[in-house]
Structure formats: structure tokens, C-alpha cells
Motif scaffolding. Structure first.
Motif, short mmCIF file in Angstrom:
data_model
loop_
_atom_site.label_atom_id
_atom_site.label_comp_id
_atom_site.label_asym_id
_atom_site.label_seq_id
_atom_site.Cartn_x
_atom_site.Cartn_y
_atom_site.Cartn_z
N GLY A 120 0.84 -1.58 -8.28
CA GLY A 120 1.66 -0.38 -7.32
C GLY A 120 1.32 -0.40 -6.01
N ASP A 121 0.04 -0.53 -5.63
CA ASP A 121 -0.23 -0.46 -4.05
C ASP A 121 -0.08 -1.77 -3.23
N PHE A 122 -0.58 -2.68 -4.25
CA PHE A 122 -0.77 -4.06 -3.52
C PHE A 122 0.16 -5.14 -3.95
N ASP A 169 -6.04 10.02 -3.13
CA ASP A 169 -5.13 8.97 -2.76
C ASP A 169 -4.45 9.42 -1.36
N GLY A 170 -3.78 10.60 -1.24
CA GLY A 170 -3.27 10.76 -0.05
C GLY A 170 -4.19 11.60 0.96
N HIS A 210 -2.21 -6.13 0.26
CA HIS A 210 -3.15 -5.30 0.63
C HIS A 210 -3.64 -4.99 2.14
N GLY A 211 -2.55 -5.95 2.99
CA GLY A 211 -2.82 -6.06 4.12
C GLY A 211 -2.76 -4.62 5.09
N TRP A 212 -2.28 -3.53 4.65
CA TRP A 212 -1.84 -2.13 5.06
C TRP A 212 -3.26 -1.27 5.06
N TRP A 264 -6.48 5.63 1.95
CA TRP A 264 -5.67 5.59 3.10
C TRP A 264 -6.15 5.67 4.51
N ASN A 265 -5.33 5.18 5.25
CA ASN A 265 -5.95 4.95 6.78
C ASN A 265 -6.52 6.19 7.08
#
Length: 432
Positions: free
Chosen positions: A192-194, A106-107, A327-329, A119-120
């Protein structure tokens, strides 16, 4: 002679000749929605970065290269044995310096040998990549590499606490249990994320709320992980036992649903789509509609959300908040990819257009908001946003997405990690 095989939504093209022997996977319906372009060379499937880090001290056996990292037959239900992987929660900038192989889940934890993260700037193997880290982890546990001694005894790392982090870490630690509950884990991660409404298991809302509620009682991320992971199995087995943890969240969600229904029943111009912007005009005194409720309505038909809060009944006085769709990020593969606009220019443009200062909005999906009450109708604000936000999808691109969603040839079995039970695609609910 070249031969072509149609597999799900992808084309697998085998070219003749030693120099040209490769298989290219690409979206045959709308290539712009799948820009990742995984490659298969004679050395095996290659990851996105394809940059060898030979200067690192650790020996990295794979960074996506190797057929052993391919998830295999999408319809095959794997047999999982107990994993010997352990977990370590690092500080956000802390580096792992242990002897064992390490997986950054994840991270993006420093010192890891393998990324399983959305992650980016991740270096997740391309053939494992998906929109959520939990999906990536589920793909990984299907591979033969995951059962090799080096990876089966690896240390799983994360440097922050959230639902996708918990679900992906749990998947690597308890693959047999995670596979059984894979739908609710994936949907909870998306909640949670989106800020999405669940697409397979509505109880994912409760799971997300339970994990976050338990974690609120502890200060450090390490303590949060210890408490949540130790109770994860019993939470999945019987969510109703944890009603005291999820009930406040569900009550707030229920109020949001009722408020949203009032807006829809009151008239068309409270909730509408202006090209790629979803507009929600809140009545005076109404709390902001929760993200999952907005996602349930708009799905992927918009790039941005404009929240307009009425300050006086039946007036044109509003405060405005402009944000990315949930989810755009994140760099996405199945969801339409987004490009975040240049905020400094946008703030200056909006100040010039509205006569009021605009400021940054906190959160991964936050963009800008008005610094006070504007005596402007949402349509006027949208016109200014359209001139300033140059990364919105055009009408042409939006039309292509709609055509893809309505294409009857896509109403077939999914070819993803969750297809052990041969899930069906839905025309109105494209997800997997």
C-alpha cells in the motif's frame, strides 16, 4: 578496556569510564545506509529528535527514553494478553484533547503523547523505528512499556485511511492476532505505501486490495476504519471469502505481469537500468505497468523509475513520467534512503533540454512528467535527467549496495521484529 560484540549487522561497542558509557549501534557494512544512529545513555535509549517538549500541557513520560521501550530479545516470542486500547480517527488537522494517553499511529496526529509513525518529521522512539508504521507497531507491542497501564489503555489515533494505517492500528488494538499474522500485515503495508511486491506473503496483495475495496464504499475515513477494523479478523482468517473485493485488483496485476513479460521477451531495450534509473518503455496502447510488478523486477537497484509510453508503433515519440522508487518519499532504515530533488529547478532544466514544459506528478512518489509527446529517445531524456537530478545515488554508492547484498556474512538470521521464527535473509531479496 573497551569490548566489542558483533550482533547481526550491528556493532555494539561498550566503552569504559562513567563519562563514556554508551552503546552505539551502527551499520558496519555500509554506514551511509543507516544514518539514524540510535544511542544508549545511562538514562536509556533515546529517540531521534531528543528534544524535550516541556512546554506542552500533557505530561509525556517517555519520548523514546527508557529501557522499557526496547523490544528486547529478537528471538523471543512474546505472550500477549487482550489490550484495552481504543481507536479514534481524527480529521487531518484535528487535535486530540482527551484525558487518556494517546498514540499517533502512522499519521502525525496533534496532541499525541507518543509517535509510532514513519511519516516525515515523526518523533518515533529510535529503538522502535522501522520503514513502515506496521513494523513500528509490531516492535512496540513487544516492549514492556506497551503492557503498562498508561499505554495499554491509551487511545490510538490516525488522521488518514490507508493499508499501513489499518494494519498498524489493528496491531495496537489486537496485538495477539496481529502477531500471528505479522508477515502478511507488514507485506500488505508495503504494497500500500511503497507499491512493493510482497517478500513474505504473496496474499498480502489480496489483503491490501480487500481493505481498499471495502473502504471505497464509504465517504469518511472514520467510516472506513469502522467497517474495515470490524471485519479485519475474518479477512485475515479467510481471504478467499473476500474474492469479490480483491479479484479486480489481482486481474489488473495479472495483466500487468503479462505486459511486462512481453516487454522483456521483445528485447533488452524495453526494460533496463541506466545507473540509478529504471527505464520501462511501454508499447503503443499498453497500460502503465503496476508498481508492484516494477518493484518485483528492479527491487532496490534503482532510485527512480522513468515510464516512457510509445505514442506511435516503432517510433521515438513518447510521453514521459519520472518518479521516485516506491519507498523514496519516506525516511527509511532498511531500504536505501532517498533524497527528493528540487522539482522547480528540475522542471526548468528539463524544459530547456527538451523544448517542452514539464509538470508535477501527483502522489507521494511522483516527480515530473512531460506535458505532451516528445520526439526523443529515452536515452536522450535520461541524459538530461542525470544532469538535473543531483540527488541520485552515484555509481560508487550503488556498487556498495550490491556488495552488501552479495556479502555472504549477511546471509544469516534476521535480528528484527519478525524473527520470532528465525527468518533467513536472502542475498537476492534483502528486506529484513
Amino acid at each position: 578496556a573497551a569490548s566489542t560484540l558483533i550482533f547481526g549487522r550491528n556493532t555494539i561497542e561498550l566503552q569504559s569510564g562513567m563519562a563514556a558509557r554508551q552503546i552505539s549501534f551502527r551499520n558496519v557494512v555500509n554506514p551511509s545506509l543507516r544514518p539514524w544512529g540510535a544511542k544508549f545513555s545511562r538514562r536509556g535509549l533515546r529517540c531521534r529528535s531528543e528534544v524535550a517538549k516541556e512546554e506542552t500541557e500533557k505530561v509525556v513520560p517517555v519520548k523514546g527514553d527508557g529501557i522499557e521501550f526496547y523490544p528486547g530479545n529478537p528471538w523471543e516470542i512474546p505472550e500477549f494478553g487482550p489490550s484495552q486500547r481504543t481507536f479514534k480517527c481524527l480529521g487531518y488537522s484535528e487535535e486530540y484533547k482527551g484525558e487518556k494517553m494517546a498514540i499517533s499511529c502512522d499519521g502525525l496526529s496533534k496532541g499525541a503523547n507518543l509517535h509510532l509513525s514513519h511519516w516525515n518529521n515523526n518523533e518515533t522512539p529510535e529503538q522502535l523505528y522501522s520503514d513502515l508504521s506496521t513494523e513500528i507497531a509490531l516492535r512496540f507491542i513487544k516492549t514492556s512499556a506497551s503492557r503498562s497501564p498508561a499505554w495499554d489503555t491509551a487511545v490510538v489515533l490516525n488522521n488518514h485511511f490507508d493499508t499501513d494505517g489499518v494494519c498498524s492500528v489493528f496491531t495496537l488494538l489486537k496485538p495477539d492476532i496481529a502477531w500471528k499474522y505479522r508477515r502478511i500485515l507488514v507485506d500488505a503495508a508495503a504494497v500500500g505505501d511503497f507499491d512493493e511486491w510482497p517478500r513474505m506473503e504473496v496474499d498480502a496483495l489480496k489483503l491490501h486490495a480487500t481493505l481498499e475495496s471495502i473502504a471505497e464504499n464509504f465517504d469518511t475515513d472514520a467510516e472506513k476504519y469502522d467497517q474495515v477494523l470490524s471485519r479485519m479478523e475474518e479477512i485475515l482468517e479467510d481471504l478467499d471469502r473476500f474474492e469479490s473485493f480483491w479479484s479486480p485488483y489481482m486481474e489488473n496485476l495479472s495483466r500487468g505481469i503479462q505486459d511486462f513479460k512481453l516487454l522483456l521477451d521483445d528485447g533488452f531495450y524495453n526494460v533496463y537500468i541506466d545507473n540509478a534509473i529504471g527505464v520501462v518503455k511501454h508499447k503503443t496502447g499498453m497500460s502503465e505497468i503496476p508498481g508492484p510488478v516494477l518493484n518485483k523486477h528492479f527491487k532496490w537497484a534503482v532510485d527512480r523509475i522513468l515510464i516512457a509510453k510509445e505514442q506511435e508503433p516503432d517510433s521515438d515519440k513518447f510521453t514521459y513520467k519520472y518518479k521516485l522508487v516506491g519507498h523514496g518519499w519516506a525516511p527509511t532504515k532498511t531500504r536505501p534512503p532517498m533524497i527528493k530533488p528540487y522539482l522547480e529547478k528540475m522542471k526548468k532544466d528539463m524544459e530547456q533540454a527538451t523544448g517542452m514544459k514539464w509538470t508535477d506528478v501527483d502522489g507521494l512518489d511522483g516527480l515530473i512528467e512531460s506535458d505532451g509527446v516528445l520526439d526523443m529517445d529515452p536515452d536522450e531524456v535520461i541524459e538530461a535527467l542525470w544532469r538535473s537530478d543531483t540527488t541520485l545515488r552515484t555509481l560508487d554508492k550503488m556498487a556498495k549496495l550490491v556488495d552488501t547484498a552479495l556479502d555472504p556474512t549477511l546471509n544469516q538470521e534476521s535480528d528484527d521484529v519478525l524473527s520470532g521464527d528465525k527468518l533467513k535473509k536472502s542475498k537476492s531479496d534483502l528486506r529484513y
